[in-house]
Design an enzyme around this catalytic site. Structure first.
Site, PDB file in Angstrom:
ATOM      1  N   LYS A 188       0.887  -1.179   0.000  1.00 37.60           N
ATOM      2  CA  LYS A 188       0.000   0.000   0.000  1.00 37.60           C
ATOM      3  C   LYS A 188       0.915   1.217   0.000  1.00 37.60           C
ATOM      4  O   LYS A 188       1.367   1.674   1.048  1.00 37.60           O
ATOM      5  CB  LYS A 188      -0.892  -0.021   1.248  1.00 37.60           C
ATOM      6  CG  LYS A 188      -2.225   0.674   1.114  1.00 37.60           C
ATOM      7  CD  LYS A 188      -2.167   2.148   0.760  1.00 37.60           C
ATOM      8  CE  LYS A 188      -1.827   3.037   1.949  1.00 37.60           C
ATOM      9  NZ  LYS A 188      -1.626   4.464   1.525  1.00 37.60           N
ATOM     10  N   GLU A 264       9.764   1.502  10.655  1.00 32.84           N
ATOM     11  CA  GLU A 264      10.799   2.528  10.519  1.00 32.84           C
ATOM     12  C   GLU A 264      10.095   3.876  10.632  1.00 32.84           C
ATOM     13  O   GLU A 264       9.309   4.255   9.769  1.00 32.84           O
ATOM     14  CB  GLU A 264      11.562   2.408   9.194  1.00 32.84           C
ATOM     15  CG  GLU A 264      12.792   3.308   9.209  1.00 32.84           C
ATOM     16  CD  GLU A 264      13.595   3.276   7.915  1.00 32.84           C
ATOM     17  OE1 GLU A 264      13.479   2.319   7.152  1.00 32.84           O
ATOM     18  OE2 GLU A 264      14.330   4.254   7.683  1.00 32.84           O
ATOM     19  N   CYS A 298      13.999  10.470   6.595  1.00 30.04           N
ATOM     20  CA  CYS A 298      13.987  10.087   8.010  1.00 30.04           C
ATOM     21  C   CYS A 298      15.398  10.142   8.594  1.00 30.04           C
ATOM     22  O   CYS A 298      15.564  10.303   9.789  1.00 30.04           O
ATOM     23  CB  CYS A 298      13.325   8.739   8.209  1.00 30.04           C
ATOM     24  SG  CYS A 298      13.997   7.457   7.177  1.00 30.04           S
ATOM     25  N   GLU A 396      10.782  16.181  14.834  1.00 27.86           N
ATOM     26  CA  GLU A 396      11.128  15.889  13.439  1.00 27.86           C
ATOM     27  C   GLU A 396      10.355  16.857  12.545  1.00 27.86           C
ATOM     28  O   GLU A 396       9.129  16.863  12.536  1.00 27.86           O
ATOM     29  CB  GLU A 396      10.754  14.452  13.075  1.00 27.86           C
ATOM     30  CG  GLU A 396      11.146  14.132  11.645  1.00 27.86           C
ATOM     31  CD  GLU A 396      10.749  12.726  11.193  1.00 27.86           C
ATOM     32  OE1 GLU A 396       9.568  12.381  11.283  1.00 27.86           O
ATOM     33  OE2 GLU A 396      11.641  11.998  10.726  1.00 27.86           O
TER      34      GLU A 396
END
Ligand code: TXE
Length: 500
Positions: A188, A264, A298, A396
């Site tokens: 997906k 992750e 990331c 982040e």
């Protein structure tokens, strides 16, 4: 598309993609579709199917059947390797095409996209070797009357949810390894970057992958994504994306069938620069680490932790480097910094740049939105006068925003680097081997770079410490994640009876 000119152009009409089931593309039919605009050009480029719950169930059923009929899992490692190698070959021949659609949907520079897709060829080649070398173990210390054998079995149907920042690279850091282990897949992709996952499905079929082994559903995370998380017939789920959705993944697994998880998630990664580093190299590396993929990465090096004696000069060197990087049309070969992928992410990044200033940090360069007449762009922002508690230093941002924090001792640098809930990646820059190795041993991160950043290859595992995730992708460790161990104890000869 005109591949001969230096600057490619977006397609005149958006391209229609079906979703992928039982080894074939399924057109939208009466289903709704959604259109993706290129973030670099502001024009529609692709049209995808909004898959329904029934489509998701059909994709899982297809993967289940392909797993249970053993058409893939029971092949020899050599046969699986042949198909993975053929995939690599076919992909190599289509690098330009895959890179083109990746750039259109994601906004990354075409030269970068091409390099990423080229790297993905290597993932398939390496995983082919792993398919052949994957093996179990045996124990013959059981006396003459027995033998212990440990086998590595595939896990089954693997759900694979991927994000929009590296739609093809993140996919290929997983798919070849999952397949090498003998599993089947329902992928997906992110709703804004599904095209290249669907092209991979076509390539895998052409390479000879049996029907149903790789299926793709398109649509939103909240609908088909959530249903995939909760599906009782999915044995493992690999998720890459936000920490918030990562939590939903863990909850869904606990609520349903305890499917095994690979996660992750986010990062707030330190770049630690000592005064004895090659500062020219380090400035280039730090600039690359925050501006590559517009910081939507990331593993971006978003926290510069630099020795106080050189902090001011070094900050200026990084800012000067960044000001020279070329921001431009992602389809232009010479572009180094492309567009911000989604409107929401654009708002988030601009919001943080504003917040940093409101919190009292000083913006020494960047932060503006260059007007290229189309698309959305942000010049990399560099902040000084940052304190460790500011939001820009802790959260982040997922954009080109660098914070600079000075340190006085190595111990202080290590403790600042570890002062985060995340542990995805880190870099150290120093020519002193003791310094570099001590920092590499003590910083908590799943990936660590010495005198470089954002580097690696198919052999090296990927994943995070702390709240950055669970498990590892890629390398031998990656394929092992997608297998489970069975121990077989074999008695030889006549049984010593329990009931005499
Ligand atoms: O991620 P989401 P978004 C971080 C980054 C970014 C933030 C938000 O900080 O600003 O996340 O990005 C699917 N059930 N990262 O909102 O929502 C979704 O369709 C199942 C870090 O785009 O996590 C997509 O395929 N699936 C990161 C994928 O999850 C769901 C990469 C990621 O989307 C779902 C991307 C649900 N309920 C963002 N909701 C990294 N670690 O590289 C969404 N999805």
């Amino acid at each position: 598309m005109d591949q001969s000119s230096t600057i490619l152009t977006p397609p005149a009409e958006p391209r229609d993609f079906g979703f992928y089931l039982e080894g074939a593309s399924v057109p939208a039919g009466s289903r709704e579709v959604f259109v993706r605009n290129s973030p670099g050009h502001g024009v529609p480029v692709t049209r995808m199917v909004k898959c329904t719950d029934d489509d998701l169930d059909a994709a899982v059923a297809s993967a289940r059947r392909a797993f249970d009929d053993r058409s893939w899992s029971a092949l020899t490692g050599a046969d699986r390797a042949t198909i993975l190698l053929r995939t690599a070959e076919l992909l190599r021949a289509r690098i330009d095409e895959v890179a083109y659609w990746e750039t259109l949907e994601n906004g990354k520079p075409i030269a970068q996209a091409r390099a990423e897709v080229g790297g993905c060829v290597g993932m398939f080649e390496y995983a082919a070797g792993l398919a052949r070398s994957l093996h179990g173990d045996s124990f013959n210390n059981t006396g003459d009357g027995a033998l212990g054998v440990v086998t590595r079995e595939p896990i089954g149907v693997v759900g694979l949810i991927t994000p929009w920042n590296f739609p093809f690279l993140i996919l290929c850091e997983r798919v070849p390894y999952i397949l090498a282990g003998g599993n089947t897949i329902v992928a997906k992709p992110s709703e804004v970057t599904s095209a290249t996952t669907l092209i991979l499905a076509e390539i895998l079929t052409e390479a000879g992958l049996p029907a149903g082994v790789f299926n793709v559903v398109t649509g939103s995370g909240r609908t088909v994504g959530q249903r995939l998380l909760e599906h009782m017939d999915v044995d493992m789920l690999s998720f890459t994306g936000s920490t918030a959705v990562g939590r939903a993944v863990v909850e869904a697994s606990g609520r349903t069938n305890f499917k095994k998880l690979g996660l992750e998630l986010g990062g707030k990664n330190p770049q630690i620069v000592f005064a004895d580093a090659d500062l020219e190299d380090a400035a280039d590396g730090v600039a690359f680490g925050i501006a590559f993929n517009t910081g939507q990465c990331c593993v971006s090096g978003s926290r510069l932790i630099v020795e106080r004696s050189v902090a001011e000069d070094f900050g200026r060197m990084v800012a000067e480097k960044l000001a020279k990087a070329k921001i431009g049309d992602p389809l232009d070969e010479s572009t180094q910094i492309g567009a911000i992928t989604t409107d929401a992410q654009n708002e988030t990044i601009l919001g943080y740049i504003e917040k940093g200033q409101a919190e009292g940090a000083t913006l020494i360069s960047g932060g503006a939105q260059p007007d290229l007449g189309k698309g959305q762009y942000i010049a990399p922002a560099v902040f000084t006068d940052v304190t460790p508690n500011m939001a820009i230093a802790r959260e982040e941002i997922f954009g080109p925003v660098l914070t600079i924090l000075p340190f006085d001792t190595m111990e202080e640098a290590i403790s600042m680097a570890n002062d985060t809930e995340y542990g995805l990646a880190a870099s150290v820059w120093s020519k002193n081997i003791d310094t570099a190795l001590t920092v590499s041993r003590q910083v908590q991160a799943g990936r660590f770079w010495v005198n470089t950043t954002l580097a690696g290859g198919p052999e090296l595992p990927i994943g995070g410490f702390k709240q950055s995730g669970w498990g590892r992708e890629a390398g031998i460790y990656g394929v092992e994640e997608y297998t489970q161990i069975k121990s077989v104890f074999i008695e030889i000869g006549k049984r010593d009876h329990w009931i005499k």
